[in-house]
Design a protein around this motif. Structure first.
Motif, mmCIF file in Angstrom:
data_model
loop_
_atom_site.group_PDB
_atom_site.id
_atom_site.type_symbol
_atom_site.label_atom_id
_atom_site.label_comp_id
_atom_site.label_asym_id
_atom_site.label_seq_id
_atom_site.Cartn_x
_atom_site.Cartn_y
_atom_site.Cartn_z
ATOM 1 N N LYS A 3 0.531 -1.236 -0.033
ATOM 2 C CA LYS A 3 0.587 0.057 -0.200
ATOM 3 C C LYS A 3 1.077 1.683 -0.174
ATOM 4 C CE LYS A 3 -3.746 2.195 2.386
ATOM 5 N NZ LYS A 3 -4.680 1.861 3.738
ATOM 6 N N GLN A 4 0.736 2.282 -0.409
ATOM 7 C CA GLN A 4 1.667 3.708 -0.747
ATOM 8 C C GLN A 4 0.574 4.116 0.194
ATOM 9 O OE1 GLN A 4 4.000 4.012 -2.984
ATOM 10 N NE2 GLN A 4 3.979 1.928 -3.537
ATOM 11 N N PRO A 5 1.812 4.991 0.679
ATOM 12 C CA PRO A 5 1.415 6.205 1.340
ATOM 13 C C PRO A 5 0.864 7.666 1.018
ATOM 14 C CG PRO A 5 3.781 6.548 1.379
ATOM 15 C CD PRO A 5 3.159 5.263 0.331
ATOM 16 N N LYS A 6 -0.376 8.159 1.441
ATOM 17 C CA LYS A 6 -1.094 8.608 0.443
ATOM 18 C C LYS A 6 0.092 9.778 0.639
ATOM 19 C CE LYS A 6 -5.583 7.958 2.261
ATOM 20 N NZ LYS A 6 -6.728 8.451 3.371
ATOM 21 N N PRO A 7 0.387 11.425 -0.372
ATOM 22 C CA PRO A 7 1.012 12.296 -0.591
ATOM 23 C C PRO A 7 0.503 13.584 0.519
ATOM 24 C CG PRO A 7 -0.943 11.693 -2.657
ATOM 25 C CD PRO A 7 -0.811 10.643 -1.561
ATOM 26 N N PRO A 8 1.456 14.602 0.680
ATOM 27 C CA PRO A 8 1.148 15.679 1.530
ATOM 28 C C PRO A 8 -0.399 16.164 1.519
ATOM 29 C CG PRO A 8 2.943 15.263 -0.215
ATOM 30 C CD PRO A 8 2.794 14.448 0.020
ATOM 31 N N VAL A 9 -0.298 16.352 2.207
ATOM 32 C CA VAL A 9 -1.460 17.670 1.220
ATOM 33 C C VAL A 9 -1.974 19.053 2.046
ATOM 34 C CG1 VAL A 9 -4.420 18.206 2.292
ATOM 35 C CG2 VAL A 9 -3.594 15.663 2.457
ATOM 36 N N ALA A 10 -1.767 19.833 0.886
ATOM 37 C CA ALA A 10 -1.704 21.582 1.135
ATOM 38 C C ALA A 10 -3.132 21.808 2.309
ATOM 39 C CB ALA A 10 -1.707 22.008 -0.077
ATOM 40 N N PRO A 11 -2.567 22.747 3.102
ATOM 41 C CA PRO A 11 -3.177 22.950 4.112
ATOM 42 C C PRO A 11 -4.361 24.100 3.399
ATOM 43 C CG PRO A 11 -0.630 24.022 5.073
ATOM 44 C CD PRO A 11 -1.007 23.079 3.748
ATOM 45 N N VAL A 12 -5.305 24.522 4.173
ATOM 46 C CA VAL A 12 -6.043 25.492 2.859
ATOM 47 C C VAL A 12 -6.049 26.515 4.282
ATOM 48 C CG1 VAL A 12 -8.537 25.855 2.806
ATOM 49 C CG2 VAL A 12 -8.075 23.534 2.707
ATOM 50 N N LYS A 13 -5.518 27.683 3.330
ATOM 51 C CA LYS A 13 -6.022 29.385 3.841
ATOM 52 C C LYS A 13 -6.659 29.896 3.322
ATOM 53 C CE LYS A 13 -0.362 28.806 5.509
ATOM 54 N NZ LYS A 13 -0.077 29.128 5.512
ATOM 55 N N PRO A 14 -8.040 30.205 3.187
ATOM 56 C CA PRO A 14 -8.605 30.603 2.155
ATOM 57 C C PRO A 14 -8.506 32.419 2.093
ATOM 58 C CG PRO A 14 -10.053 30.073 4.299
ATOM 59 C CD PRO A 14 -8.352 29.461 4.266
ATOM 60 N N VAL A 15 -8.471 33.222 0.415
ATOM 61 C CA VAL A 15 -8.383 34.384 0.835
ATOM 62 C C VAL A 15 -9.343 34.739 -0.154
ATOM 63 C CG1 VAL A 15 -6.805 36.249 -0.529
ATOM 64 C CG2 VAL A 15 -5.913 34.539 0.857
ATOM 65 N N THR A 16 -10.144 35.969 0.596
ATOM 66 C CA THR A 16 -11.904 36.330 -0.088
ATOM 67 C C THR A 16 -11.350 37.198 -0.970
ATOM 68 O OG1 THR A 16 -12.941 34.787 0.965
ATOM 69 C CG2 THR A 16 -14.125 36.111 -0.173
ATOM 70 N N ASN A 17 -11.730 37.839 -2.554
ATOM 71 C CA ASN A 17 -11.669 38.636 -3.431
ATOM 72 C C ASN A 17 -13.316 38.879 -3.618
ATOM 73 O OD1 ASN A 17 -8.709 37.713 -3.681
ATOM 74 N ND2 ASN A 17 -9.031 39.651 -3.734
ATOM 75 N N ASP A 18 -13.745 40.467 -4.081
ATOM 76 C CA ASP A 18 -14.848 40.469 -4.423
ATOM 77 C C ASP A 18 -14.432 41.217 -5.742
ATOM 78 O OD1 ASP A 18 -16.875 42.678 -4.469
ATOM 79 O OD2 ASP A 18 -17.654 42.402 -2.745
ATOM 80 N N TYR A 19 -15.640 40.336 -6.644
ATOM 81 C CA TYR A 19 -14.881 41.235 -8.162
ATOM 82 C C TYR A 19 -16.569 41.052 -8.615
ATOM 83 C CZ TYR A 19 -10.959 38.280 -7.917
ATOM 84 O OH TYR A 19 -9.511 37.744 -7.538
ATOM 85 N N PHE A 20 -16.738 42.786 -8.884
ATOM 86 C CA PHE A 20 -18.173 43.210 -9.103
ATOM 87 C C PHE A 20 -18.985 42.752 -8.498
ATOM 88 C CE2 PHE A 20 -15.198 42.561 -12.623
ATOM 89 C CZ PHE A 20 -14.569 44.176 -13.343
ATOM 90 N N GLY A 21 -18.922 42.008 -7.136
ATOM 91 C CA GLY A 21 -19.839 42.057 -6.145
ATOM 92 C C GLY A 21 -20.078 40.800 -6.062
ATOM 93 N N THR A 22 -19.361 39.749 -6.966
ATOM 94 C CA THR A 22 -19.132 38.342 -6.426
ATOM 95 C C THR A 22 -18.153 37.678 -5.549
ATOM 96 O OG1 THR A 22 -20.546 38.185 -8.802
ATOM 97 C CG2 THR A 22 -19.292 35.997 -7.437
ATOM 98 N N LYS A 23 -18.349 37.167 -4.800
ATOM 99 C CA LYS A 23 -17.649 36.954 -3.723
ATOM 100 C C LYS A 23 -16.691 36.020 -3.840
ATOM 101 C CE LYS A 23 -18.525 39.471 0.428
ATOM 102 N NZ LYS A 23 -17.498 41.079 0.217
ATOM 103 N N VAL A 24 -14.940 35.352 -4.074
ATOM 104 C CA VAL A 24 -15.280 34.231 -4.276
ATOM 105 C C VAL A 24 -13.495 33.803 -3.507
ATOM 106 C CG1 VAL A 24 -13.019 32.977 -6.777
ATOM 107 C CG2 VAL A 24 -15.336 34.826 -7.188
ATOM 108 N N THR A 25 -13.792 32.612 -3.192
ATOM 109 C CA THR A 25 -12.921 32.099 -2.497
ATOM 110 C C THR A 25 -11.675 31.668 -2.908
ATOM 111 O OG1 THR A 25 -14.221 32.259 -0.559
ATOM 112 C CG2 THR A 25 -11.881 31.392 0.171
ATOM 113 N N ASP A 26 -10.318 31.916 -2.245
ATOM 114 C CA ASP A 26 -8.938 31.314 -3.405
ATOM 115 C C ASP A 26 -8.623 30.114 -1.907
ATOM 116 O OD1 ASP A 26 -7.077 29.672 -4.154
ATOM 117 O OD2 ASP A 26 -6.370 31.319 -5.636
ATOM 118 N N ASN A 27 -8.942 29.000 -2.174
ATOM 119 C CA ASN A 27 -7.797 28.433 -0.621
ATOM 120 C C ASN A 27 -6.423 27.801 -0.617
ATOM 121 O OD1 ASN A 27 -10.501 28.293 1.057
ATOM 122 N ND2 ASN A 27 -11.455 25.740 -0.305
#
Length: 140
Positions: A3-27
């Motif tokens: 059984k192969q070990p799982k690859p490392p997981v990138a931590p989630v660090k959300p950043v939210t921007n407002d684009y013309f009234g639409t909020k978009v979050t990039d983790n």
């Protein structure tokens, strides 16, 4: 079968921007900063996992330690980094020196999704000057 070990997981660090009234979050926006120590550690862990656990991968020259990584973004030119697993060092090598326009400080790249006419979400890359207001008053 082992059984192969799982690859490392990138931590989630959300950043939210407002684009013309639409909020978009990039983790994972922080992953764009390759000078960040945590990003470098994650890349190292990914490389160790990929090269260390995949039986199909063989190094080109077993006498040379490490790997080369090629990284580029919308606002940064293609850079080659050398990772040495023995010293745990990640170094940008100068096979292709950076030119005058290869990494402008006044540009920002953002990845968002917009809804198409049929409702499908479509990825959209926006590259703009840092100080521009994304309020509809600055058409392309």
């Amino acid at each position: 079968m082992t059984k192969q070990p799982k690859p490392p997981v990138a931590p989630v660090k959300p950043v939210t921007n407002d684009y013309f009234g639409t909020k978009v979050t990039d983790n994972y926006r922080y992953m764009e900063n390759f000078n960040d120590q945590q990003v470098q550690q994650w890349v190292k862990a990914q490389a160790d996992d990929f090269f260390g656990n995949d039986p199909r991968i063989a190094k080109n020259d077993p006498r040379v330690a490490g790997i080369l990584l090629g990284i580029n973004t919308w606002t940064k030119f293609y850079s080659i980094y050398e990772y040495d697993s023995q010293t745990n060092q990640l170094t940008q090598i100068q096979l292709q020196p950076q030119g005058k326009y290869d990494a402008p400080d006044d540009l920002v790249a953002q990845e968002i999704e917009v809804r198409s006419h049929d409702g499908t979400m479509i990825p959209l890359s926006i590259v703009h000057k840092k100080d521009i207001k994304l309020d509809g008053s600055n058409p392309c």
